[in-house]
Motif scaffolding. Structure first.
Motif, PDB file in Angstrom:
ATOM      1  N   ALA A  59       0.824  -1.210   0.000  1.00  0.00           N
ATOM      2  CA  ALA A  59       0.000   0.000   0.000  1.00  0.00           C
ATOM      3  C   ALA A  59       0.858   1.260   0.000  1.00  0.00           C
ATOM      4  O   ALA A  59       0.567   2.223  -0.702  1.00  0.00           O
ATOM      5  CB  ALA A  59      -0.925   0.008   1.216  1.00  0.00           C
TER       6      ALA A  59
ATOM      7  N   SER B 174      -7.939   1.925   0.044  1.00  0.00           N
ATOM      8  CA  SER B 174      -6.854   2.340  -0.853  1.00  0.00           C
ATOM      9  C   SER B 174      -7.361   2.581  -2.271  1.00  0.00           C
ATOM     10  O   SER B 174      -6.855   3.464  -2.970  1.00  0.00           O
ATOM     11  CB  SER B 174      -5.749   1.282  -0.871  1.00  0.00           C
ATOM     12  OG  SER B 174      -5.075   1.230   0.359  1.00  0.00           O
TER      13      SER B 174
ATOM     14  N   THR C  90      -1.796   4.886   5.418  1.00  0.00           N
ATOM     15  CA  THR C  90      -2.215   3.500   5.228  1.00  0.00           C
ATOM     16  C   THR C  90      -1.142   2.532   5.712  1.00  0.00           C
ATOM     17  O   THR C  90      -1.465   1.445   6.215  1.00  0.00           O
ATOM     18  CB  THR C  90      -2.566   3.250   3.749  1.00  0.00           C
ATOM     19  OG1 THR C  90      -3.499   4.241   3.317  1.00  0.00           O
ATOM     20  CG2 THR C  90      -3.184   1.880   3.564  1.00  0.00           C
TER      21      THR C  90
END
Length: 531
Positions: A265, A330, A363
């Motif tokens: 991510a 995401s 994230t």
């Protein structure tokens, strides 16, 4: 700083992880074995990634901040003369923040793994793959030759495949295969576009191709630009990930070990959007202009779709997985990045680059926290983490609960934190898109993206309420009035790995000019064709 010193620093940033990856497979030297061979190789991973981070920070300090639009620390060596492929390295205001982010996240992952090695294969294999992944990612952001970019891009796929397949959780083999098949297919399509640009442009040098008008760029006809832009955008969109080419992502994140999810991510998704800014916008501007409205439309669908999927996972009784929810988030957050790029304006592209960095920090932190929560409770199922028998983090592990709440409000774009500026600038860019783009269409995209921010706030707050809030219910069979034992709160190694992400999220939110001052001159130059 001296130009030669900067050259060596950039070369060290790219080469050290690759050398470290090979060295991790060798026997530990006498006197460095520590308590055992596993500890020695994990310490090796921390040492190498720490050295790479130090070199990246030194490069950032020595970088001429008065000329961020100029390519600096360049090394240009002929590699395959017959194909005119060169080892050409360089860094500017677009790539420097991504280099530092990659080095930081990989170091934090190595530091975290030193104390919490994921179960699965050997420590040697794990550290070697981690360093190979870092080397490929850093090379992707540093190389200035189209073929080298493709090779570096591909270099990241194999280590991530094995990290998921060997050290992942349930359904890891299926998730790893989906990851590798989707990304390899996208890479083949992208390669065709890169070859078309290089052959028709007369060079694979990215600096020369990005300078417009020039002899190389003038060789690309309108039709050539359309075909090349379509192929490159399609290939990069898989990695971005753009809806509807995103479906490999939730499975990969859910199955990956904690550090795999953090790097996937925080870093790997950025390679797709970086390629759009570095290659598509300056090298095939007519193709970029033609496909920009479609890219913006897909981006906005991704924002809404990702948010609705998260809402569905967050509701009570849905059996939603917290790692899967953050993976779908995401898709929405990277939709803002794609929307900013699709505006073709300095405001929008700067917002996209800022959102890239913010997403990597926030994230990455969230996946660290969810991994820690799974280690303590044995599950990431939201129905099990909430309710009468749930985690109730505020009461049982208040520091962990506070950090999860911080990550959630940062992710939803709270003003004053890093997540706010990128999304706002992307929507500002959509409010006034580049000349020739339909303003009514982009105003619609802006309105839908703004609605997506409301949905993001909704599902993040639901997650915080369900996981963090709650009482101390009595365990079955316990004495009357006996409260459940507290969960282990934040450990020292976790604090060391997470606190830099928290600090940078706050710093980027309060001082956005530090990042925008780097990216803006470089973006202006890229959009102006090097002029």
């Amino acid at each position: 700083m001296n130009h030669t010193v900067l050259q060596y620093l950039l070369a060290a940033v790219v080469v050290l992880p690759l050398l470290g990856s090979v060295a991790a497979l060798l026997p530990a030297p006498p006197g460095l074995k520590g308590r055992g061979p596993d500890q020695a190789v994990l310490r090796h991973g921390v040492t190498v990634t720490g050295a790479v981070l130090a070199a990246a920070v030194a490069l950032a300090v020595g970088f001429d901040h008065g000329r961020p639009g100029t390519m600096q620390a360049q090394t240009d060596i002929s590699w395959i003369p017959a194909l005119d492929i060169r080892i050409h390295l360089g860094v500017d205001g677009v790539s420097l923040p991504l280099l530092v982010l990659t080095a930081l996240l990989t170091f934090l992952c190595a530091l975290y793994s030193y104390s919490k090695m994921p179960a699965g294969g050997s420590a040697k294999g794990f550290v070697s793959l981690l360093l190979l992944l870092e080397g490929g990612t850093l090379a992707s952001f540093a190389v200035l030759d189209l073929m080298l970019f493709f090779l570096a891009f591909e270099m990241t796929l194999i280590p991530m495949y094995f990290l998921i397949n060997r050290w992942g959780g349930a359904e890891r083999e299926r998730a790893a295969w989906r990851f590798i098949l989707y990304t390899l297919l996208g890479s083949v399509v992208m390669l065709l576009g890169l070859l078309l640009v290089g052959v028709k442009g007369g060079t694979f040098d990215m600096v020369a191709l990005a300078t417009h008008p020039s002899d190389s760029a003038s060789g690309l006809s309108h039709t050539t630009q359309l075909i090349a832009a379509l192929a490159i955008i399609a290939g990069l969109a898989v990695k971005a990930p753009m809806w509807p080419l995103h479906s490999w992502l939730p499975d990969a994140h859910t199955a990956a070990p904690t550090v795999g999810s953090v790097l996937l991510a925080g870093v790997l998704l950025k390679m797709g959007t970086y390629g759009l800014v570095r290659i598509v916008l300056p090298m095939v501007p007519e193709g970029a202009h033609t496909f920009a409205p479609y890219l913006a439309a897909f981006a906005v669908v991704g924002i809404i779709y990702g948010s609705l999927a998260c809402l569905a996972l967050a509701r009570s009784g849905a059996g939603g997985d917290l790692k899967r929810l953050i993976a779908y988030s995401s898709v929405g957050h990277m939709g803002f990045v794609l929307l900013g790029i699709a505006t073709l304006t300095p405001t929008g592209v700067n917002g996209a680059l800022f959102a890239n960095i913010a997403h990597g920090l926030i994230t990455g932190l969230l996946f660290f926290l969810v991994g820690a929560l799974k280690d303590r409770s044995g599950t990431t199922d939201l129905d099990q983490l909430s309710g009468a028998s749930g985690a109730a983090l505020y009461g049982r592990a208040p520091r962990l609960g506070g950090l999860l709440a911080f990550g959630a409000v940062a992710s939803l774009g709270l003003p004053g934190l890093a997540g706010f500026w990128g999304e706002m600038l992307a929507m500002f860019g959509a409010f006034e898109p580049a000349d020739g783009l339909s303003r009514p269409a982009y105003l619609t995209y802006m309105a839908l993206a703004a609605f997506g921010t409301l949905l993001t706030a909704a599902y993040m707050l639901i997650v915080v309420r369900r996981v963090c809030m709650g009482d101390h219910p009595v365990e079955p069979g316990a004495e009357h009035g006996a409260a459940r034992p507290a969960l282990a709160d934040v450990h020292g190694y976790e604090f060391a790995a997470w606190s830099p992400l928290v600090a940078l999220t706050v710093l980027a939110g309060l001082w956005p000019a530090a990042l925008l001052g780097l990216t803006d001159p470089a973006v202006q130059q890229l959009l102006a064709g090097g002029n």
